[in-house]
Design an enzyme around this catalytic site. Structure first.
Site, mmCIF file in Angstrom:
data_model
loop_
_atom_site.group_PDB
_atom_site.id
_atom_site.type_symbol
_atom_site.label_atom_id
_atom_site.label_comp_id
_atom_site.label_asym_id
_atom_site.label_seq_id
_atom_site.Cartn_x
_atom_site.Cartn_y
_atom_site.Cartn_z
ATOM 1 N N SER A 1 -44.666 11.572 -27.000
ATOM 2 C CA SER A 1 -44.196 12.689 -27.829
ATOM 3 C C SER A 1 -44.612 12.517 -29.280
ATOM 4 O O SER A 1 -44.839 13.497 -29.980
ATOM 5 C CB SER A 1 -42.677 12.840 -27.722
ATOM 6 N N GLU A 2 -44.729 11.256 -29.746
ATOM 7 C CA GLU A 2 -45.285 11.008 -31.078
ATOM 8 C C GLU A 2 -46.093 9.724 -31.105
ATOM 9 O O GLU A 2 -45.757 8.742 -30.435
ATOM 10 C CB GLU A 2 -44.202 10.909 -32.158
ATOM 11 N N THR A 3 -47.130 9.770 -31.923
ATOM 12 C CA THR A 3 -47.907 8.583 -32.277
ATOM 13 C C THR A 3 -47.875 8.466 -33.793
ATOM 14 O O THR A 3 -48.128 9.445 -34.502
ATOM 15 C CB THR A 3 -49.359 8.698 -31.785
#
Length: 269
Positions: free
Chosen positions: A43-45
Site C-alpha cells: 500500500s506504501e513504499t
C-alpha cells in the site's frame, strides 16, 4: 538500492501493515519511484534520504500515486533507521516540508504528526450502499486528507463490512478514501476503524496511521480523553496508541522487519 520490508503497527510477523523502505544512493525521478512502488505492490513504499545528522527526507508512493503523509511507512522507515544506526531521535521531512519528529518510549516508536480538522458532510446513499452501511451515526470530511469519515454503531458490524469496491469508486469522486469507525466494545480498545481507498491506493489499507491526523481528535473529543487505544479490524489487524497534545498527535507503534535486500534499479529503468 538497499530495500527493507517491514510489518508496521504489530509485534508479530505477517500482521499489521507491510511497507517497503528504500534507501537510494542517488536521487531518483518521481516516475522511477512510482514504478518501484508499483513493482513492490504494498500500500506504501517509502524512500528516505539523509539531509543532515538525524534528519531525513521521506517520500511515500502507493501503487497509484505519491501521497504526502503515511503513518505506517513512517513507522517502518523509523524502525529501519533505529535498527541500522545509533540514533535515538530522528526527524523526517515530507514533500510538503512538514517535520515529523520521531523518538522512542516504553519500547515503542513514537511519531509526532500534525492534527487536521474535519467538517460535516452529507454522504450519498450510493456510497453507504457500496460499503454495506444502513444508518451512520456521523459523517464528516477531512479536507486536508481528502478522506470521508463515517462513524457507525457497532465494532462487530465494522469488522464484517465487505464493500463493493467497483460501486464504491463510482459513488464518489475526487477523494482519497473512506474511513469507517466505531467505538470500542472492550476495555482495552477505545475505537475501531477500517480504511478503504481504491481511489488512491489499494482497496483496503490493513493498518493506517496517517488518518490519526483527524481520527484521534474526533474520538478524543467524543470520549473526553486525550490518550486512546485504537484497533484496525482489517483482515491482518493492527493496533496503536495515540495521544492528542494541542495541535499534534503522538502515535505509538511497534514494527517487525521481515526482509532486507537489494533492488536493482539500474536495470531497465
Amino acid at each position: 538500492m538497499k530495500t527493507y520490508f517491514v510489518d508496521a503497527f504489530t509485534h508479530q510477523p505477517f500482521k499489521g501493515n507491510p511497507a517497503a523502505v528504500c534507501l537510494p544512493e542517488r536521487d531518483l525521478e518521481a516516475d522511477t519511484m512510482q514504478q518501484i512502488a508499483m513493482e513492490i505492490g504494498f500500500s506504501e513504499t517509502a524512500f528516505i534520504k539523509p539531509l543532515a545528522a538525524g534528519t531525513y527526507s521521506i517520500r511515500f508512493f502507493t501503487p497509484k500515486k505519491e501521497i504526502p503523509l503515511c503513518g505506517h511507512a513512517t513507522l517502518a522507515a523509523s524502525k529501519i533507521i533505529f535498527e541500522t544506526t545509533t540514533l535515538q531521535e530522528i526527524v523526517f521531512i515530507n514533500c510538503e516540508a512538514v517535520r515529523l519528529p520521531i523518538g522512542k518510549a516504553d519500547n515503542k516508536i513514537v511519531m509526532q504528526f500534525p492534527v487536521y480538522e474535519t467538517a460535516a458532510l452529507e454522504v450519498p446513499n450510493a456510497l453507504l450502499d457500496a460499503l454495506g452501511i444502513d444508518a451512520p451515526i456521523n459523517t464528516r470530511y477531512s479536507t486536508k486528507n481528502k478522506i470521508i469519515l463515517i462513524e457507525i454503531q457497532h465494532a462487530a458490524v465494522l469488522a464484517g463490512l465487505a464493500p463493493d469496491f467497483v460501486a464504491l469508486v463510482q459513488s464518489y469522486t475526487d477523494i482519497n478514501g473512506v474511513l469507517v469507525t466505531a467505538q470500542g466494545n472492550t476495555a482495552d480498545v477505545d475505537f475501531h476503524y477500517r480504511y478503504f481507498w481504491p481511489w488512491a491506493g489499494t482497496n483496503e489499507d490493513p493498518v493506517t496511521g496517517g488518518v490519526q491526523t483527524f481520527l484521534t481528535k474526533y474520538w478524543a473529543e467524543k470520549l473526553h480523553k486525550n490518550k486512546l487505544n485504537a484497533f484496525q479490524s482489517s483482515l491482518r489487524t493492527g493496533s496503536m496508541t495515540t495521544e492528542l497534545i494541542n495541535n499534534q498527535v503522538l502515535i505509538y507503534g511497534e514494527a517487525v522487519t521481515l526482509f532486507e535486500g537489494i533492488f536493482k534499479i539500474d536495470t531497465g529503468l
